[in-house]
Write an enzyme that holds these catalytic residues in place. Structure first.
Site, PDB file in Angstrom:
ATOM      1  N   ASP A  18      41.665  35.117  35.667  1.00 54.00           N
ATOM      2  CA  ASP A  18      41.262  35.279  37.058  1.00 54.00           C
ATOM      3  C   ASP A  18      41.401  33.907  37.715  1.00 54.00           C
ATOM      4  O   ASP A  18      41.544  32.886  37.040  1.00 54.00           O
ATOM      5  CB  ASP A  18      39.835  35.834  37.166  1.00 54.00           C
ATOM      6  CG  ASP A  18      39.565  36.433  38.546  1.00 54.00           C
ATOM      7  OD1 ASP A  18      40.367  36.186  39.481  1.00 54.00           O
ATOM      8  OD2 ASP A  18      38.554  37.129  38.718  1.00 54.00           O
TER       9      ASP A  18
HETATM   10  C1  BGC Z   1      39.235  37.827  42.130  1.00 54.58           C
HETATM   11  C2  BGC Z   1      40.329  38.723  41.600  1.00 54.58           C
HETATM   12  C3  BGC Z   1      41.573  38.570  42.439  1.00 54.58           C
HETATM   13  C4  BGC Z   1      41.963  37.100  42.480  1.00 54.58           C
HETATM   14  C5  BGC Z   1      43.206  36.818  43.319  1.00 54.58           C
HETATM   15  C6  BGC Z   1      39.702  36.389  42.293  1.00 54.58           C
HETATM   16  O1  BGC Z   1      38.727  35.598  42.898  1.00 54.58           O
HETATM   17  O2  BGC Z   1      38.124  37.875  41.263  1.00 54.58           O
HETATM   18  O3  BGC Z   1      39.916  40.060  41.582  1.00 54.58           O
HETATM   19  O4  BGC Z   1      42.609  39.357  41.944  1.00 54.58           O
HETATM   20  O5  BGC Z   1      40.892  36.336  43.023  1.00 54.58           O
HETATM   21  O6  BGC Z   1      42.938  36.918  44.651  1.00 54.58           O
END
Ligand code: BGC
Length: 766
Positions: free
Chosen positions: A270
């Site tokens: 993530d």
């Molecule tokens: C979120 C994810 C997301 C990623 C990209 C993160 O902060 O937890 O779900 O896909 O950002 O935007």
């Protein structure tokens, strides 16, 4: 002489070509061999996202503005960069671009919780087939979706993105979602693997969970999705699990995911930069997102000092190359930037209508469609199509309830509408004045305004019916609160009370529409009103879908994918959840400061173990407001006696469902199994399969057949580190909800069966 020169030249070209193979599907090993350490490390680390400053995007040309991330190209070897963008309620990219008047809006589809409420795998696949087409046509290679963490507690701020409190329903929904998206030749990233069940301090929170609860509840849904749908990618979560970051946990990323479940794609982190890049790569995390130069440097240093082996590095690079050759970017797909948004809006509307849950209907619905309606609630105008944060889609429009009701043929009380409009205009002016615009992760929701009781009495005289829309918004980076969010605010309570009193005194009905992202308290007020419709956050066309349901154009056939408890504290997880935590105190999902270990913030004890949702409520006989699997229809259904036949592996169960009412409708049928007594302690019953009828006309029947394997009956024995299906007599029951079992039949498993697995992921002994 000339000939000799040409021969030499040809040999030279051949040499260069050998050293510089261009990536093809069938020469991955050659490309791997030709890569330098620098190139390998580069491929394992994403490129920075395109920056948007004052509305101007600066990015490299293979990027798509507004995409969350990408992988870096290595041009020398013909390796293109690929593009990753959010999900899950639609594709999230920037809708406008510098230098063109073209727009790049995407469809705002129903959120994950509403999709799950459909209990309809083909409906989900239809939605995500359309969604995936937008991914493809806007030049994106992977949609960062579906979100599929378990609804452990009603207050998780991202529950709307996720499916259910039950791992089977969640896993099946995720599998259908993945299949629909990937049928377009683009990828998905099932997320957040795993245990990202709260947003408070999500970057550091340590989820302390038993192996049994992990295997049966929190990993089971991922297991189903991986085995059934082969997602291209998995996103490891930010948080820790039993003392270690999930993205650095080999037992989770390699032993369970790859060795046991057979996952063949890539794992990406993530969006953060944790110091242990090398440990992440070594544990089986192939791609660091969004990526920065430090991480490339760390990997290079790690290989040089031996903290990650050449084989481990090559394993990850090979995974990346195998991923890249599948992408539209690699295959040279000429995307149009012109998906059929109109057709997709129709898909969104249809799905939202069918998936909606009718919680209560005391002769109030459907309406005729030509009534004079007093439409209450700020959310009728400030309608919530989806949640906030990375799950928020940049859609061209959101239909609100006011327009939808007018469009459906209703006449709205004008002075009431003007009153709400004046408030919204005032609020807009204040927002502009104070510059308190919402940011991408915290869209402000307007709070409810009071309506004087005398005005309501007048409205009850001059209108035929009252519709009250109650709204909630939530999203990434913060959890919801018990007070004024799970529970209603004082203004909302007064509105419900005054409208119900006045309209009932005038002999008129009151209908409530719950435009919420997560579960709210309903027990204390539900009997005051005549009907409750639950559309969740139903996407850009959702308000039209609500109107379709109110008029009976659509007969709702959704059922709850989670329990609505009487009180928040009835959930056993509530004892270990930051339910009234002040998110502004600096430890929300976006906070990083120094900290003293604090319960439910720095660590969370999953003390309730497997007793999540109905497993707790049904087993312990705790009263609920609405049970798991519950939902009404405008018609009624009868279930026949079931037939359960033992097969070579498990059993096959059939039941015939007949529409016994007066209008056409679909019925969700839930198969619950109760295990024989003795051995491991088990819930009174567990969902093991489900099905949905086609639209049945009055009097029409359909036979549904469901298969359950012996493995699916198994529970996890920590002492033996094995799945075990006990021998003995099982009860197979078909229900319209977990509390509304219609019929059952026995099944005998003659011989106990076990499936040993690796003894990994145990909590640290403190
Ligand atoms: C979120 C994810 C997301 C990623 C990209 C993160 O902060 O937890 O779900 O896909 O950002 O935007």
């Amino acid at each position: 002489m000339k000939k000799a020169f040409l021969t030499l030249l040809a040999a030279g070209v051949a040499l260069v070509a050998a050293a510089q193979p261009q990536l093809r599907k069938d020469n991955i090993e050659d490309v791997l061999k030709a890569m330098t350490l620098q190139e390998k490390a580069t491929l394992l680390v994403g490129g920075a996202r395109a920056a948007v400053v004052n509305g101007v995007t600066s990015g490299v040309d293979w990027n798509v503005p507004g995409a969350a991330g990408n992988t870096r190209p290595i041009e020398r070897l013909g390796i293109p960069g690929t593009v990753l963008a959010d999900g899950p309620a639609g594709l999230r990219i920037q809708p406008t671009r510098q230098g063109t008047n073209d727009t790049f809006y995407c469809t705002g589809f129903p959120v994950g919780t509403l999709l799950a409420s459909s209990w309809d795998l083909s409906l989900v696949e239809d939605v995500t087939k359309a969604m995936g087409n937008e991914v493809l046509e806007y030049g994106v290679d992977v949609l960062l979706a579906p979100g599929m963490n378990i609804h452990r507690n009603p207050l998780c701020g991202r529950n709307f993105e996720y499916f259910s409190e039950d791992p089977l329903l969640s896993g099946k929904m995720a599998a259908a979602y993945v299949k629909g998206i990937q049928s377009n030749g683009v990828g998905t990233s099932i997320k957040h693997y795993a245990l990202n069940n709260q947003e408070t301090n999500r970057n550091e929170n340590d989820a302390i969970v038993s192996q049994r609860a992990l295997r049966e509840i929190y990993l089971k849904n991922f297991e189903i999705a991986v085995k059934e749908a082969e997602p291209w990618t998995v996103m490891s979560s930010y948080n820790k699990l039993n003392g270690e970051y999930t993205q650095q946990k080999e037992g989770l990323l390699t032993t369970v995911l790859r060795d046991e479940w057979g996952f063949k794609g890539i794992v990406m982190t993530d969006w953060g930069n944790k110091a242990g890049t090398v440990k992440s790569a070594k544990s089986g995390n192939d791609l660091m997102e969004p990526g920065n130069q430090n991480e490339i440097d760390r990997i290079i240093a790690g290989v040089q000092d031996g903290s990650i082996s050449q084989e481990e590095l090559d394993r990850n690079v090979r995974n990346m190359l195998n991923y890249i050759v599948r992408t539209p970017r690699f295959n040279g797909y000429k995307f149009s930037n012109k998906p059929d948004l109109k057709a997709h809006a129709a898909v969104a509307r249809k799905a939202a209508g069918e998936a909606m849950v009718l919680l209560r209907n005391e002769g109030a619905l459907p309406l005729k469609g030509n009534e004079k309606v007093a439409l209450y609630g700020i959310s009728a105008i400030d309608f919530v199509a989806g949640g906030t944060g990375s799950g928020d889609v940049n859609k061209a429009y959101v239909v609100n309830m006011e327009d939808a009701m007018k469009g459906a043929g209703f006449t709205l009380d004008k002075s009431l509408a003007d009153y709400y409009k004046a408030y919204i205009d005032y609020d807009k002016a204040q927002t502009a004045l104070n510059n308190t615009q919402f940011s991408w992760f915290s869209r402000r929701k307007l709070s409810e305004i009071a309506i004087p009781a005398a005005a309501i009495e007048n409205e009850a005289r001059t209108n035929d019916v009252a519709v009250i829309v109650l709204g909630r918004n939530a999203g990434e980076g913060a959890d919801r609160r018990q007070i004024d969010d799970f529970e209603l605010t004082t203004v909302e309570r007064e509105l419900l009370r005054d409208v119900s009193t006045a309209f009932h005194a005038a002999g008129k009905k009151v209908i409530v529409v719950l435009n919420v992202g997560g579960v709210i308290e309903t027990a204390s007020w539900k009997n005051m009103v005549d009907a409750i419709v639950l559309p969740w956050s139903p996407g850009q066309e959702g308000a039209n879908a609500v109107a379709d349901v109110l008029t009976g154009k659509v007969n709702p056939s959704g059922k709850l994918p989670m329990t609505f408890p009487v009180n928040f504290m009835d959930h056993p997880s509530s004892a270990n959840f930051p339910y009234n935590y002040n998110q502004n105190a600096g430890r929300g999902g976006f906070g990083w400061g120094p900290r003293q270990p604090q319960k439910d913030v720095d660590y969370t004890n999953y003390e309730e173990g497997i007793w999540v949702g109905y497993r707790h409520f049904a087993t312990r006989g705790v009263e609920v407001s609405y049970p798991f699997g519950y939902g009404l229809s405008y018609t009624s259904f009868a279930y026949s006696k079931p037939v359960v036949k033992a097969g070579k592996d498990g059993f096959t169960a059939t039941v015939t469902v007949t529409n016994t009412g007066k209008v056409a409708g679909k019925e969700v049928v839930e198969l619950y199994v109760s295990a024989p007594a003795g051995g491991l302690e088990k819930p009174v019953c567990e969902l093991k399969a489900f099905g949905k009828t086609r639209e049945l006309k009055p009097g029409e029947s359909q036979t549904l057949t469901m298969k359950v394997s012996a493995y699916e009956l198994a529970s996890f024995n920590e002492a033996a580190s094995a799945w075990e299906a006990a021998a003995g007599n099982y009860t197979v029951a078909f229900g319209a909800s977990v509390n509304d079992i219609r019929c059952s039949a026995p099944f005998k498993l003659a011989k106990a069966q076990t499936w040993p697995v690796h003894n990994v992921l145990a909590p640290e002994v403190k």
